[in-house]
Design an enzyme around this catalytic site. Structure first.
Site, PDB file in Angstrom:
ATOM      1  N   HIS A   1      46.539  63.374  26.983  1.00 29.56           N
ATOM      2  CA  HIS A   1      46.628  64.506  26.112  1.00 29.56           C
ATOM      3  C   HIS A   1      45.626  65.674  26.819  1.00 29.56           C
ATOM      4  CE1 HIS A   1      47.908  62.104  22.347  1.00 29.56           C
ATOM      5  NE2 HIS A   1      48.638  62.546  22.840  1.00 29.56           N
TER       6      HIS A   1
ATOM      7  N   ASN B   1      59.670  68.942  31.078  1.00 29.53           N
ATOM      8  CA  ASN B   1      59.010  67.718  30.657  1.00 29.53           C
ATOM      9  C   ASN B   1      60.419  66.683  30.740  1.00 29.53           C
ATOM     10  OD1 ASN B   1      57.708  65.447  29.489  1.00 29.53           O
ATOM     11  ND2 ASN B   1      57.012  66.565  27.783  1.00 29.53           N
TER      12      ASN B   1
ATOM     13  N   ARG C   1      55.298  68.631  33.563  1.00 30.21           N
ATOM     14  CA  ARG C   1      54.160  67.670  32.931  1.00 30.21           C
ATOM     15  C   ARG C   1      54.244  66.381  33.293  1.00 30.21           C
ATOM     16  NH1 ARG C   1      53.402  67.406  26.429  1.00 30.21           N
ATOM     17  NH2 ARG C   1      51.396  65.843  26.681  1.00 30.21           N
TER      18      ARG C   1
ATOM     19  N   ASN D   1      48.250  70.409  10.490  1.00 31.86           N
ATOM     20  CA  ASN D   1      48.854  70.542   9.340  1.00 31.86           C
ATOM     21  C   ASN D   1      48.462  69.890   8.171  1.00 31.86           C
ATOM     22  OD1 ASN D   1      51.423  72.330  10.074  1.00 31.86           O
ATOM     23  ND2 ASN D   1      51.501  70.613  11.623  1.00 31.86           N
TER      24      ASN D   1
ATOM     25  N   GLU E   1      49.375  73.445  24.970  1.00 29.06           N
ATOM     26  CA  GLU E   1      49.657  72.700  26.203  1.00 29.06           C
ATOM     27  C   GLU E   1      50.500  73.564  27.116  1.00 29.06           C
ATOM     28  OE1 GLU E   1      49.664  68.254  25.190  1.00 29.06           O
ATOM     29  OE2 GLU E   1      50.584  69.287  23.536  1.00 29.06           O
TER      30      GLU E   1
ATOM     31  N   ARG F   1      51.679  53.620  17.211  1.00 26.26           N
ATOM     32  CA  ARG F   1      50.821  52.534  18.312  1.00 26.26           C
ATOM     33  C   ARG F   1      49.452  52.167  17.195  1.00 26.26           C
ATOM     34  NH1 ARG F   1      50.693  57.232  22.748  1.00 26.26           N
ATOM     35  NH2 ARG F   1      52.445  57.972  21.846  1.00 26.26           N
TER      36      ARG F   1
ATOM     37  N   HIS G   1      42.750  65.735  18.936  1.00 21.32           N
ATOM     38  CA  HIS G   1      44.056  65.637  18.886  1.00 21.32           C
ATOM     39  C   HIS G   1      45.016  64.699  18.187  1.00 21.32           C
ATOM     40  CE1 HIS G   1      48.007  66.929  21.112  1.00 21.32           C
ATOM     41  NE2 HIS G   1      48.283  65.714  20.625  1.00 21.32           N
TER      42      HIS G   1
HETATM   43  P1  ADP Z   1      53.584  64.438  19.199  1.00 19.87           P
HETATM   44  O1  ADP Z   1      52.643  63.542  19.449  1.00 19.87           O
HETATM   45  O2  ADP Z   1      55.079  63.396  19.178  1.00 19.87           O
HETATM   46  O3  ADP Z   1      53.548  65.769  19.824  1.00 19.87           O
HETATM   47  P2  ADP Z   1      53.070  65.960  16.810  1.00 19.87           P
HETATM   48  O4  ADP Z   1      51.763  66.656  17.218  1.00 19.87           O
HETATM   49  O5  ADP Z   1      54.198  66.864  16.647  1.00 19.87           O
HETATM   50  O6  ADP Z   1      53.712  64.716  17.530  1.00 19.87           O
HETATM   51  O7  ADP Z   1      52.622  65.435  15.354  1.00 19.87           O
HETATM   52  C1  ADP Z   1      53.526  64.497  14.642  1.00 19.87           C
HETATM   53  C2  ADP Z   1      52.668  64.383  13.246  1.00 19.87           C
HETATM   54  O8  ADP Z   1      52.313  65.537  12.846  1.00 19.87           O
HETATM   55  C3  ADP Z   1      53.714  63.551  12.162  1.00 19.87           C
HETATM   56  O9  ADP Z   1      53.112  62.512  11.796  1.00 19.87           O
HETATM   57  C4  ADP Z   1      53.929  64.553  11.259  1.00 19.87           C
HETATM   58  O10 ADP Z   1      53.653  63.945  10.081  1.00 19.87           O
HETATM   59  C5  ADP Z   1      52.779  65.488  11.386  1.00 19.87           C
HETATM   60  N1  ADP Z   1      53.168  66.882  10.991  1.00 19.87           N
HETATM   61  C6  ADP Z   1      53.943  67.604  11.964  1.00 19.87           C
HETATM   62  N2  ADP Z   1      54.279  68.847  11.278  1.00 19.87           N
HETATM   63  C7  ADP Z   1      53.900  68.940  10.075  1.00 19.87           C
HETATM   64  C8  ADP Z   1      53.742  69.738   8.957  1.00 19.87           C
HETATM   65  N3  ADP Z   1      54.480  70.762   9.017  1.00 19.87           N
HETATM   66  N4  ADP Z   1      53.108  69.311   7.809  1.00 19.87           N
HETATM   67  C9  ADP Z   1      52.529  67.999   7.874  1.00 19.87           C
HETATM   68  N5  ADP Z   1      52.589  67.045   8.799  1.00 19.87           N
HETATM   69  C10 ADP Z   1      53.131  67.584   9.836  1.00 19.87           C
END
Ligand code: ADP
Length: 404
Positions: free
Chosen positions: A180, A7, A91, A336, A388, A241, A208
């Site tokens: 996505h 990527n 990707r 999470n 993914e 965003r 997602h």
């Molecule tokens: P991206 O779109 O950059 O791939 P992610 O899917 O990693 O982003 O999502 C990032 C978001 O997920 C952040 O807002 C973060 O707060 C939340 N997040 C990631 N890991 C945790 C965790 N362990 N506990 C709570 N929130 C989390």
């Protein structure tokens, strides 16, 4: 087969070496500051100590060379030579109107990807540089392109067309593309298996929710609508965003604040969403902490807005599909955070959605696929960790196998 998933960004190159037989990640990492001072690689092989090294990286070719050197290093690597890499899977964010599935990177294909540059200049330019660098350094290894937009290419015309003059849509290929795709594809596929009925009969909403967020309506295994549009700015509010807003706000703000197109783009992409509403951070964790511990009204509003928007789309997509079998939550926020799974489902009992709060609140690490709806719930609600990489690696392998 070992597939190297790449990527590439403008000054970075992330990678994962994925084994498709064992469905495991053999190594992952990334190079940063390519073409700048202070280039470096960080690299992790499961069970080994993480490895970092500083090395000037003049271009993406230098970066991919360093990746291969690291992957084949006796101490920190995990393979003996480049021959153990069966294919590279890239990707690619945007496939424009040209790609509905994954393809081998031939000259013709790359010429079409070049045409997609206009649709996502910040992403496609660096992707192409990364693809060319890999082709140069790994001359005999097939390179496959996997597009974030491909899974959404099944949307019907009424879902993907924007009501602007046709001359512009046609001239500039303006339509809803959706993003996505690999994530929506993976979690919907898993959910179809869990439902245990023929794919054609399933109606699933996949949420997602991460830094970038999108929702898809997957009917009969195919996307019929999704929230992201011509670009990943549309739909839900995200980390930074805005998501969908009244389009007149754009010209209004440009006039009032004397902003250029670049400046308004920057505001809507980098300064809005959770960051814009809450003000102190774009990270959902920080926002949630401020809501729960400080009762911060702006943090509370940001979370209520996101939950409300998710709920609205679940309702809209249930109507679009004519029913609903399952809702899936995935990605950083969806995996999470119990509240962002529970809040949008509150009040949707009339649709047959009933959350088991004890299960939803008690989810422990490592995060695994978990049913969070009650036994009585007509609609099944699941948390499914996205993968993914598996989709990219599987697609890459199948494109390469078809060559033989
Ligand atoms: P991206 O779109 O950059 O791939 P992610 O899917 O990693 O982003 O999502 C990032 C978001 O997920 C952040 O807002 C973060 O707060 C939340 N997040 C990631 N890991 C945790 C965790 N362990 N506990 C709570 N929130 C989390």
């Amino acid at each position: 087969m070992n597939v190297l998933i790449v990527n590439a960004g403008s000054s970075s190159l992330k990678y994962q070496l994925f084994n498709t037989e064992t469905k495991t990640v053999l190594a992952k990492g990334g190079c940063e500051r390519i073409g700048e001072k202070g280039g470096n690689i960080s690299h992790k092989v499961p069970e080994k100590t993480p490895y970092e090294k500083n090395q000037e990286l003049q271009n993406h070719e230098d970066a991919i060379k360093l990746v291969i050197e690291t992957l084949t290093d006796k101490e920190v690597g995990c393979i003996a030579s480049m021959d153990e890499i069966g294919a590279v899977g890239h990707r690619v964010v945007h496939g424009g109107p040209y790609f509905t599935g994954s393809v081998l990177a031939t000259e013709d294909v790359l010429a079409k990807v070049e045409l997609c540059k206009e649709l996502a200049p910040l992403h496609i330019g660096p992707s192409l540089v990364g693809i060319h660098a890999c082709m140069d350094v790994m001359k005999n290894v097939p390179q496959v392109l996997v597009f974030d937009t491909a899974f959404h290419s099944t949307m019907p015309e009424e879902a993907y067309t924007f009501a602007i003059p046709r001359e512009y849509s046609e001239k500039y290929h303006i339509r809803r593309y959706g993003f996505h795709g690999s994530s929506h594809r993976y979690v919907s596929r898993e959910m179809i298996q869990i439902l245990g009925k023929p794919a054609e009969e399933t109606k699933i909403v996949t949420c997602h929710l991460g830094n970038g967020s999108s929702i898809a309506a997957v009917k009969g295994g195919k996307v019929i609508d999704t929230t992201m549009g011509f670009t990943p700015l549309d739909g839900l509010m995200m980390g930074t965003r805005s998501g969908a807003i009244d389009p007149a706000i754009v010209s209004f703000l440009m006039e009032k604040e004397n902003l250029s197109a670049d400046q308004i783009n920057n505001i809507l992409n980098k300064k809005s969403g959770i960051l814009g509403v809450y003000g102190a951070s774009s990270d959902f964790r920080d926002c949630r902490m401020a809501m729960e511990e400080k009762k911060d009204p702006r943090a509370t509003l940001a979370i209520r807005m996101l939950a409300y928007q998710v709920k609205k789309y679940i309702g809209a997509y249930t109507a679009a599909m004519g029913g609903l079998d399952a809702v899936v939550f995935t990605a950083g926020i969806g995996e999470n955070n119990n509240i962002i799974r529970a809040m949008p489902c509150e009040g949707l009992e009339f649709l047959g959605i009933e959350i088991d709060h004890a299960v939803n609140d008690g989810i422990k690490r490592p995060i695994q696929t978990t049913k969070i709806s009650t036994e009585n719930s007509k609609v099944q609600v699941y948390l499914i960790p996205t993968n993914e990489e598996l989709i990219i690696a599987e697609d890459t392998e199948s494109v390469v196998s078809a060559l033989k």
